[in-house]
Design a protein around this motif. Structure first.
Motif, PDB file in Angstrom:
ATOM      1  N   ILE A  92       0.862  -1.279   0.063  1.00  0.00           N
ATOM      2  CA  ILE A  92      -0.062  -0.197  -0.040  1.00  0.00           C
ATOM      3  C   ILE A  92       0.921   1.160   0.232  1.00  0.00           C
ATOM      4  O   ILE A  92       1.973   1.322   0.618  1.00  0.00           O
ATOM      5  CB  ILE A  92      -1.055   0.028   1.014  1.00  0.00           C
ATOM      6  CG1 ILE A  92      -0.362  -0.025   2.507  1.00  0.00           C
ATOM      7  CG2 ILE A  92      -1.971  -1.142   0.956  1.00  0.00           C
ATOM      8  CD1 ILE A  92      -1.286  -0.070   3.656  1.00  0.00           C
ATOM      9  N   ARG A  93       0.228   2.169  -0.685  1.00  0.00           N
ATOM     10  CA  ARG A  93       1.057   3.640  -0.878  1.00  0.00           C
ATOM     11  C   ARG A  93       0.977   4.298   0.429  1.00  0.00           C
ATOM     12  O   ARG A  93      -0.045   4.291   1.065  1.00  0.00           O
ATOM     13  CB  ARG A  93       0.848   4.162  -2.112  1.00  0.00           C
ATOM     14  CG  ARG A  93       1.078   3.496  -3.475  1.00  0.00           C
ATOM     15  CD  ARG A  93       2.495   3.123  -3.459  1.00  0.00           C
ATOM     16  NE  ARG A  93       3.260   4.153  -3.758  1.00  0.00           N
ATOM     17  CZ  ARG A  93       3.610   5.009  -4.937  1.00  0.00           C
ATOM     18  NH1 ARG A  93       3.107   4.428  -6.093  1.00  0.00           N
ATOM     19  NH2 ARG A  93       4.336   6.057  -4.815  1.00  0.00           N
ATOM     20  N   ILE A  94       1.691   5.626   0.361  1.00  0.00           N
ATOM     21  CA  ILE A  94       1.663   6.559   1.620  1.00  0.00           C
ATOM     22  C   ILE A  94       0.444   7.139   2.022  1.00  0.00           C
ATOM     23  O   ILE A  94      -0.074   7.130   3.001  1.00  0.00           O
ATOM     24  CB  ILE A  94       2.787   7.739   1.327  1.00  0.00           C
ATOM     25  CG1 ILE A  94       2.686   8.477   2.727  1.00  0.00           C
ATOM     26  CG2 ILE A  94       2.431   8.622   0.178  1.00  0.00           C
ATOM     27  CD1 ILE A  94       3.327   7.964   3.790  1.00  0.00           C
TER      28      ILE A  94
ATOM     29  N   ARG B 289       2.220  12.585   7.027  1.00  0.00           N
ATOM     30  CA  ARG B 289       3.163  12.018   6.074  1.00  0.00           C
ATOM     31  C   ARG B 289       4.487  11.992   6.965  1.00  0.00           C
ATOM     32  O   ARG B 289       5.415  11.361   7.256  1.00  0.00           O
ATOM     33  CB  ARG B 289       3.308  12.804   4.718  1.00  0.00           C
ATOM     34  CG  ARG B 289       4.536  12.169   3.806  1.00  0.00           C
ATOM     35  CD  ARG B 289       4.742  13.050   2.568  1.00  0.00           C
ATOM     36  NE  ARG B 289       3.201  12.850   1.914  1.00  0.00           N
ATOM     37  CZ  ARG B 289       3.319  12.442   0.850  1.00  0.00           C
ATOM     38  NH1 ARG B 289       4.057  11.532   0.489  1.00  0.00           N
ATOM     39  NH2 ARG B 289       1.844  12.565   0.219  1.00  0.00           N
ATOM     40  N   SER B 290       4.719  13.326   7.600  1.00  0.00           N
ATOM     41  CA  SER B 290       5.910  13.862   8.234  1.00  0.00           C
ATOM     42  C   SER B 290       6.047  12.741   9.519  1.00  0.00           C
ATOM     43  O   SER B 290       7.201  12.786   9.918  1.00  0.00           O
ATOM     44  CB  SER B 290       5.850  15.178   8.427  1.00  0.00           C
ATOM     45  OG  SER B 290       4.570  15.573   9.406  1.00  0.00           O
ATOM     46  N   THR B 291       4.936  12.909  10.056  1.00  0.00           N
ATOM     47  CA  THR B 291       5.142  11.937  11.473  1.00  0.00           C
ATOM     48  C   THR B 291       5.372  10.480  11.020  1.00  0.00           C
ATOM     49  O   THR B 291       6.222   9.829  11.898  1.00  0.00           O
ATOM     50  CB  THR B 291       3.532  11.930  12.095  1.00  0.00           C
ATOM     51  OG1 THR B 291       3.310  13.380  12.179  1.00  0.00           O
ATOM     52  CG2 THR B 291       3.706  11.136  13.354  1.00  0.00           C
ATOM     53  N   ILE B 292       4.847   9.836  10.026  1.00  0.00           N
ATOM     54  CA  ILE B 292       5.229   8.645   9.560  1.00  0.00           C
ATOM     55  C   ILE B 292       6.824   8.645   9.365  1.00  0.00           C
ATOM     56  O   ILE B 292       7.465   7.556  10.070  1.00  0.00           O
ATOM     57  CB  ILE B 292       4.480   8.159   8.340  1.00  0.00           C
ATOM     58  CG1 ILE B 292       3.173   7.885   8.478  1.00  0.00           C
ATOM     59  CG2 ILE B 292       4.875   7.074   7.585  1.00  0.00           C
ATOM     60  CD1 ILE B 292       2.125   7.939   7.399  1.00  0.00           C
ATOM     61  N   TYR B 293       7.185   9.384   8.557  1.00  0.00           N
ATOM     62  CA  TYR B 293       8.751   9.386   8.568  1.00  0.00           C
ATOM     63  C   TYR B 293       9.597   9.742   9.798  1.00  0.00           C
ATOM     64  O   TYR B 293      10.304   8.865   9.872  1.00  0.00           O
ATOM     65  CB  TYR B 293       9.069  10.533   7.370  1.00  0.00           C
ATOM     66  CG  TYR B 293       8.733   9.654   5.785  1.00  0.00           C
ATOM     67  CD1 TYR B 293       9.679   8.647   5.383  1.00  0.00           C
ATOM     68  CD2 TYR B 293       7.633   9.928   4.973  1.00  0.00           C
ATOM     69  CE1 TYR B 293       9.240   7.968   4.050  1.00  0.00           C
ATOM     70  CE2 TYR B 293       7.222   9.545   3.950  1.00  0.00           C
ATOM     71  CZ  TYR B 293       8.235   8.534   3.576  1.00  0.00           C
ATOM     72  OH  TYR B 293       7.792   7.945   2.337  1.00  0.00           O
ATOM     73  N   LYS B 294       8.992  10.426  10.607  1.00  0.00           N
ATOM     74  CA  LYS B 294       9.621  10.680  11.881  1.00  0.00           C
ATOM     75  C   LYS B 294       9.707   9.499  12.767  1.00  0.00           C
ATOM     76  O   LYS B 294      10.741   9.115  13.196  1.00  0.00           O
ATOM     77  CB  LYS B 294       8.938  11.713  12.664  1.00  0.00           C
ATOM     78  CG  LYS B 294       9.418  11.877  14.256  1.00  0.00           C
ATOM     79  CD  LYS B 294       8.918  13.212  14.824  1.00  0.00           C
ATOM     80  CE  LYS B 294       7.800  12.668  15.514  1.00  0.00           C
ATOM     81  NZ  LYS B 294       7.272  13.602  16.418  1.00  0.00           N
ATOM     82  N   TYR B 295       8.429   8.594  12.777  1.00  0.00           N
ATOM     83  CA  TYR B 295       8.518   7.530  13.356  1.00  0.00           C
ATOM     84  C   TYR B 295       9.350   6.317  12.791  1.00  0.00           C
ATOM     85  O   TYR B 295      10.073   5.727  13.465  1.00  0.00           O
ATOM     86  CB  TYR B 295       7.016   6.927  13.345  1.00  0.00           C
ATOM     87  CG  TYR B 295       5.985   7.782  14.445  1.00  0.00           C
ATOM     88  CD1 TYR B 295       6.419   8.665  15.206  1.00  0.00           C
ATOM     89  CD2 TYR B 295       4.752   7.417  14.273  1.00  0.00           C
ATOM     90  CE1 TYR B 295       5.784   9.352  16.205  1.00  0.00           C
ATOM     91  CE2 TYR B 295       4.095   7.820  15.266  1.00  0.00           C
ATOM     92  CZ  TYR B 295       4.414   8.859  16.019  1.00  0.00           C
ATOM     93  OH  TYR B 295       3.560   9.601  16.968  1.00  0.00           O
ATOM     94  N   ILE B 296       9.465   6.358  11.403  1.00  0.00           N
ATOM     95  CA  ILE B 296      10.533   5.366  10.934  1.00  0.00           C
ATOM     96  C   ILE B 296      11.659   5.589  11.065  1.00  0.00           C
ATOM     97  O   ILE B 296      12.727   4.988  11.737  1.00  0.00           O
ATOM     98  CB  ILE B 296      10.437   5.538   9.428  1.00  0.00           C
ATOM     99  CG1 ILE B 296       8.793   5.220   8.867  1.00  0.00           C
ATOM    100  CG2 ILE B 296      11.532   4.725   8.578  1.00  0.00           C
ATOM    101  CD1 ILE B 296       8.571   5.460   7.192  1.00  0.00           C
ATOM    102  N   SER B 297      12.330   7.089  11.312  1.00  0.00           N
ATOM    103  CA  SER B 297      13.519   7.335  11.703  1.00  0.00           C
ATOM    104  C   SER B 297      13.917   7.127  12.947  1.00  0.00           C
ATOM    105  O   SER B 297      14.933   6.804  13.394  1.00  0.00           O
ATOM    106  CB  SER B 297      13.811   8.754  11.440  1.00  0.00           C
ATOM    107  OG  SER B 297      13.220   9.727  12.317  1.00  0.00           O
ATOM    108  N   GLN B 298      12.868   6.956  14.015  1.00  0.00           N
ATOM    109  CA  GLN B 298      12.985   6.571  15.349  1.00  0.00           C
ATOM    110  C   GLN B 298      13.041   5.140  15.587  1.00  0.00           C
ATOM    111  O   GLN B 298      12.983   4.653  16.742  1.00  0.00           O
ATOM    112  CB  GLN B 298      11.947   7.338  16.284  1.00  0.00           C
ATOM    113  CG  GLN B 298      12.236   8.812  16.135  1.00  0.00           C
ATOM    114  CD  GLN B 298      10.789   9.576  17.024  1.00  0.00           C
ATOM    115  OE1 GLN B 298       9.824   9.038  16.972  1.00  0.00           O
ATOM    116  NE2 GLN B 298      11.147  10.722  17.006  1.00  0.00           N
ATOM    117  N   GLY B 299      12.717   4.397  14.616  1.00  0.00           N
ATOM    118  CA  GLY B 299      12.262   2.753  14.778  1.00  0.00           C
ATOM    119  C   GLY B 299      11.253   2.461  15.140  1.00  0.00           C
ATOM    120  O   GLY B 299      11.268   1.414  15.378  1.00  0.00           O
ATOM    121  N   GLY B 300      10.137   3.264  15.050  1.00  0.00           N
ATOM    122  CA  GLY B 300       8.790   2.942  15.909  1.00  0.00           C
ATOM    123  C   GLY B 300       7.746   2.772  14.711  1.00  0.00           C
ATOM    124  O   GLY B 300       6.505   2.857  15.251  1.00  0.00           O
TER     125      GLY B 300
END
Length: 65
Positions: free
Chosen positions: A6-8, A19-30
């Protein structure tokens, strides 16, 4: 397990996150990491997003009890 990608926009709709929160959580490993589809396209495994949502609900429920 579903192997559907599934896409963003769908991820944003399902999680209620920006979108920005998703990428922030990815960078934090969550948050689940996306799979590269091309030079500028990524998608997530639907099952991993559903698991993340369920884990979030489970953590909430543990805090209540």
């Amino acid at each position: 397990m579903s192997k559907k990608l599934i896409r963003i926009k769908v991820v944003m709709d399902r999680t209620g996150l920006a979108r920005s929160t998703i990428y922030k959580y990815i960078s934090q490993g969550g948050f689940p990491k996306p799979t590269k589809l091309g030079t500028r396209a990524v998608a997530w495994l639907e099952s991993e997003i559903e698991d993340w949502i369920q884990d979030t609900v489970d953590r909430r429920d543990e805090e209540v009890t």
